[in-house]
Design an enzyme around this catalytic site. Structure first.
Site, PDB file in Angstrom:
ATOM      1  NE  ARG A 116      -4.640  -0.380  10.069  1.00  0.00           N
ATOM      2  CZ  ARG A 116      -3.503   0.041   9.496  1.00  0.00           C
ATOM      3  NH1 ARG A 116      -3.448   1.195   8.876  1.00  0.00           N
ATOM      4  NH2 ARG A 116      -2.433  -0.711   9.526  1.00  0.00           N
ATOM      5  NE  ARG A 137       6.486  -0.823   9.856  1.00  0.00           N
ATOM      6  CZ  ARG A 137       5.289  -0.594   9.342  1.00  0.00           C
ATOM      7  NH1 ARG A 137       5.192   0.022   8.181  1.00  0.00           N
ATOM      8  NH2 ARG A 137       4.202  -0.967   9.978  1.00  0.00           N
ATOM      9  CE  LYS A 150      -2.415  -0.533   3.784  1.00  0.00           C
ATOM     10  NZ  LYS A 150      -1.946  -1.840   4.257  1.00  0.00           N
ATOM     11  NE  ARG A 186       6.942  -3.259   6.079  1.00  0.00           N
ATOM     12  CZ  ARG A 186       5.644  -2.960   5.981  1.00  0.00           C
ATOM     13  NH1 ARG A 186       5.171  -2.435   4.870  1.00  0.00           N
ATOM     14  NH2 ARG A 186       4.829  -3.196   6.973  1.00  0.00           N
ATOM     15  NE  ARG A 193       1.616  -4.481  11.297  1.00  0.00           N
ATOM     16  CZ  ARG A 193       2.706  -4.553  10.533  1.00  0.00           C
ATOM     17  NH1 ARG A 193       3.759  -5.244  10.946  1.00  0.00           N
ATOM     18  NH2 ARG A 193       2.735  -3.925   9.394  1.00  0.00           N
TER      19      ARG A 193
HETATM   20  P1  AMP Z   1       0.646   0.839   9.093  1.00  0.00           P
HETATM   21  O1  AMP Z   1       1.937   1.539   8.834  1.00  0.00           O
HETATM   22  O2  AMP Z   1      -0.497   1.407   8.286  1.00  0.00           O
HETATM   23  O3  AMP Z   1       0.754  -0.651   8.939  1.00  0.00           O
HETATM   24  O4  AMP Z   1       0.266   1.112  10.620  1.00  0.00           O
HETATM   25  C1  AMP Z   1       1.122   0.717  11.677  1.00  0.00           C
HETATM   26  C2  AMP Z   1       0.349   0.681  13.006  1.00  0.00           C
HETATM   27  O5  AMP Z   1      -0.183   1.985  13.290  1.00  0.00           O
HETATM   28  C3  AMP Z   1      -0.868  -0.236  13.014  1.00  0.00           C
HETATM   29  O6  AMP Z   1      -0.513  -1.580  13.330  1.00  0.00           O
HETATM   30  C4  AMP Z   1      -1.719   0.409  14.110  1.00  0.00           C
HETATM   31  O7  AMP Z   1      -1.216   0.115  15.399  1.00  0.00           O
HETATM   32  C5  AMP Z   1      -1.487   1.898  13.875  1.00  0.00           C
HETATM   33  N1  AMP Z   1      -2.469   2.463  12.896  1.00  0.00           N
HETATM   34  C6  AMP Z   1      -2.213   2.964  11.660  1.00  0.00           C
HETATM   35  N2  AMP Z   1      -3.331   3.394  11.062  1.00  0.00           N
HETATM   36  C7  AMP Z   1      -4.340   3.173  11.949  1.00  0.00           C
HETATM   37  C8  AMP Z   1      -5.749   3.375  11.918  1.00  0.00           C
HETATM   38  N3  AMP Z   1      -6.361   3.899  10.834  1.00  0.00           N
HETATM   39  N4  AMP Z   1      -6.464   3.017  13.011  1.00  0.00           N
HETATM   40  C9  AMP Z   1      -5.888   2.486  14.098  1.00  0.00           C
HETATM   41  N5  AMP Z   1      -4.564   2.248  14.199  1.00  0.00           N
HETATM   42  C10 AMP Z   1      -3.786   2.581  13.126  1.00  0.00           C
END
Ligand code: AMP
Length: 195
Positions: free
Chosen positions: A93, A138, A19, A132, A149
């Protein structure tokens, strides 16, 4: 020159679907501002803000940050945009976030144009996420958190796909292939009618 019409595109897909990479390319190509809630939260963590402190342990565990915090963060960004030309990566989400987004966009008068779902099979996702973790370091790319996740995506985020399908907004795109191939597919999907 920035186009004057509002445009809102959402990017959805499981962790590791690509994404972030595709969102950056599509945003650039369409002159949209990319808003990634994950990136925004990571920068709050880095800066040590109150939000960052509240989000960090949840992110490390791979679970979601509460809706009210996320919605306030997105609202603050969208409120500053005129016209609203945005690509939302990793938001919404949950059903609560999707409903809040609808209400907010209604207020602003900028409807969702399309929702892109990047589809990648689970084995390929695990391979990518482990890669990654090595490349970017990360903290939430370790095996246990990755599993959490993915489960969170299945349970809390996937139901939104039906919501957007019913609204005629969902466009499913095969996320396996070279970056430019996937980018092409997304371009086609954005041109075509909803799936
Ligand atoms: P991502 O980089 O989009 O995979 O997000 C990393 C982490 O940030 C996720 O595992 C959540 O803990 C938090 N996070 C990111 N976007 C959201 C969202 N829209 N709602 C809730 N938690 C989020």
């Amino acid at each position: 020159m920035t186009p004057s019409a509002a445009e809102v595109v959402l990017f959805m897909g499981p962790p590791g679907a690509g994404k972030g990479t595709q969102a950056a390319l599509v945003a650039e190509a369409r002159s949209l501002t990319k808003l990634s809630t994950g990136d925004m939260l990571r920068s709050h963590v880095k800066l040590g803000t109150e939000l960052g402190r509240r989000a960090q342990s949840l992110m490390d565990e791979g679970v979601l940050v509460p809706d009210d915090l996320i919605i306030a963060m997105v609202r603050a960004e969208l409120d500053q945009m005129a016209p609203v030309r945005v690509l939302l990566d990793g938001f919404p989400r949950t059903t609560g976030q999707a409903e809040a987004l609808d209400a907010l966009l209604d207020e602003i008068g900028a409807p969702i144009g399309a929702v892109i779902e990047l589809k990648v099979d689970p084995d390929e996702l695990v391979r990518r996420l482990v890669g990654r973790a090595r490349a970017e370091g990360r903290r939430d790319d370790n095996e246990e958190t990755v599993r959490t996740r993915m489960r969170v995506y299945e349970d809390q985020t996937k139901p939104l796909l039906d919501y957007y399908r019913s609204a005629g907004k969902l466009k499913q795109v095969d996320g396996v292939g070279a970056t430019d191939e996937v980018f092409e597919r997304i371009g086609e999907a954005l041109k075509a009618g909803a799936a």
